[in-house]
Design a protein around this motif. Structure first.
Motif, PDB file in Angstrom:
ATOM      1  N   UNK A 163       0.812  -1.217   0.000  1.00  0.00           N
ATOM      2  CA  UNK A 163       0.000   0.000   0.000  1.00  0.00           C
ATOM      3  C   UNK A 163       0.844   1.264   0.000  1.00  0.00           C
ATOM      4  N   UNK A 164       2.105   1.135   0.405  1.00  0.00           N
ATOM      5  CA  UNK A 164       2.968   2.300   0.503  1.00  0.00           C
ATOM      6  C   UNK A 164       2.571   3.224   1.638  1.00  0.00           C
TER       7      UNK A 164
ATOM      8  N   UNK B  17       2.282   3.769   6.111  1.00  0.00           N
ATOM      9  CA  UNK B  17       2.933   3.388   7.360  1.00  0.00           C
ATOM     10  C   UNK B  17       2.072   2.363   8.096  1.00  0.00           C
ATOM     11  N   UNK B  18       2.710   1.634   8.997  1.00  0.00           N
ATOM     12  CA  UNK B  18       1.995   0.622   9.774  1.00  0.00           C
ATOM     13  C   UNK B  18       0.865   1.236  10.597  1.00  0.00           C
ATOM     14  N   UNK B  19       1.062   2.392  11.265  1.00  0.00           N
ATOM     15  CA  UNK B  19      -0.062   2.976  12.014  1.00  0.00           C
ATOM     16  C   UNK B  19      -1.256   3.339  11.116  1.00  0.00           C
ATOM     17  N   UNK B  20      -0.986   3.829   9.920  1.00  0.00           N
ATOM     18  CA  UNK B  20      -2.075   4.185   9.006  1.00  0.00           C
ATOM     19  C   UNK B  20      -2.827   2.942   8.559  1.00  0.00           C
ATOM     20  N   UNK B  21      -2.093   1.896   8.203  1.00  0.00           N
ATOM     21  CA  UNK B  21      -2.727   0.644   7.792  1.00  0.00           C
ATOM     22  C   UNK B  21      -3.520   0.065   8.963  1.00  0.00           C
ATOM     23  N   UNK B  22      -2.952   0.105  10.151  1.00  0.00           N
ATOM     24  CA  UNK B  22      -3.655  -0.407  11.336  1.00  0.00           C
ATOM     25  C   UNK B  22      -4.954   0.351  11.589  1.00  0.00           C
ATOM     26  N   UNK B  23      -4.947   1.655  11.373  1.00  0.00           N
ATOM     27  CA  UNK B  23      -6.175   2.445  11.537  1.00  0.00           C
ATOM     28  C   UNK B  23      -7.249   1.961  10.564  1.00  0.00           C
ATOM     29  N   UNK B  24      -6.880   1.805   9.303  1.00  0.00           N
ATOM     30  CA  UNK B  24      -7.849   1.342   8.303  1.00  0.00           C
ATOM     31  C   UNK B  24      -8.353  -0.063   8.628  1.00  0.00           C
ATOM     32  N   UNK B  25      -7.470  -0.916   9.100  1.00  0.00           N
ATOM     33  CA  UNK B  25      -7.878  -2.269   9.473  1.00  0.00           C
ATOM     34  C   UNK B  25      -8.838  -2.244  10.653  1.00  0.00           C
ATOM     35  N   UNK B  26      -8.603  -1.357  11.612  1.00  0.00           N
ATOM     36  CA  UNK B  26      -9.504  -1.233  12.766  1.00  0.00           C
ATOM     37  C   UNK B  26     -10.904  -0.821  12.311  1.00  0.00           C
ATOM     38  N   UNK B  27     -10.985   0.086  11.364  1.00  0.00           N
ATOM     39  CA  UNK B  27     -12.292   0.506  10.839  1.00  0.00           C
ATOM     40  C   UNK B  27     -13.013  -0.696  10.230  1.00  0.00           C
ATOM     41  N   UNK B  28     -12.284  -1.537   9.497  1.00  0.00           N
ATOM     42  CA  UNK B  28     -12.884  -2.721   8.883  1.00  0.00           C
ATOM     43  C   UNK B  28     -13.290  -3.758   9.924  1.00  0.00           C
ATOM     44  N   UNK B  29     -12.508  -3.872  10.998  1.00  0.00           N
ATOM     45  CA  UNK B  29     -12.872  -4.774  12.102  1.00  0.00           C
ATOM     46  C   UNK B  29     -14.138  -4.256  12.778  1.00  0.00           C
ATOM     47  N   UNK B  30     -14.178  -2.957  13.075  1.00  0.00           N
ATOM     48  CA  UNK B  30     -15.342  -2.358  13.732  1.00  0.00           C
ATOM     49  C   UNK B  30     -16.611  -2.491  12.881  1.00  0.00           C
TER      50      UNK B  30
END
Length: 123
Positions: A67-68, A70-83
């Motif tokens: 995705x190019x 950062x890990x925190x940014x990807x983690x944020x997007x993943x959290x939204x998908x989990x929620x």
């Protein structure tokens, strides 16, 4: 001249009857949250990437470089998908692994394609 009362009465329905239950207010709220979660190109790509991994599961470390971001940014997007109920999160050591919720995408597709009753309250 014919008066209006002399015309034959017909039972004409102006609208077609419902063939299934429409969305309830809670189901619309749930669907709205899910659609908002996937209305982001990065999140759509993340869902696709997780689905493309073996077993439909991927480590966050496998998702940042393609995705190019950062890990925190990807983690944020993943959290939204989990929620939103589309992914699950499993912590293993220092890494988090994400997997598709079984049936979540199929339920979303069924609602959007109008092929099934709109009982979209838990996804």
């Amino acid at each position: 001249m014919t008066s209006r009362t002399d015309l034959p009465l017909t039972d004409v329905t102006c609208c077609a009857p419902l063939t299934r239950e429409p969305l309830t207010a809670p189901a619309a709220e749930a669907l709205s949250r899910t659609l908002k979660a996937i209305a982001d190109p990065t999140r759509l790509r993340l869902l696709s990437m997780v689905a493309a991994h073996e077993g439909a599961e991927a480590c966050v470390c496998d998702l940042t470089e393609p995705l190019g971001l950062t890990q925190p940014t990807v983690s944020h997007h993943l959290k939204v998908l989990v929620d939103a109920g589309l992914l699950t999160r499993d912590k293993r050591g220092v890494w988090a692994y994400f997997a598709l919720v079984p049936g979540a995408l199929a339920s979303l597709a069924a609602v959007l394609s109008s092929q099934q009753p709109l009982a979209f309250a838990t996804v």
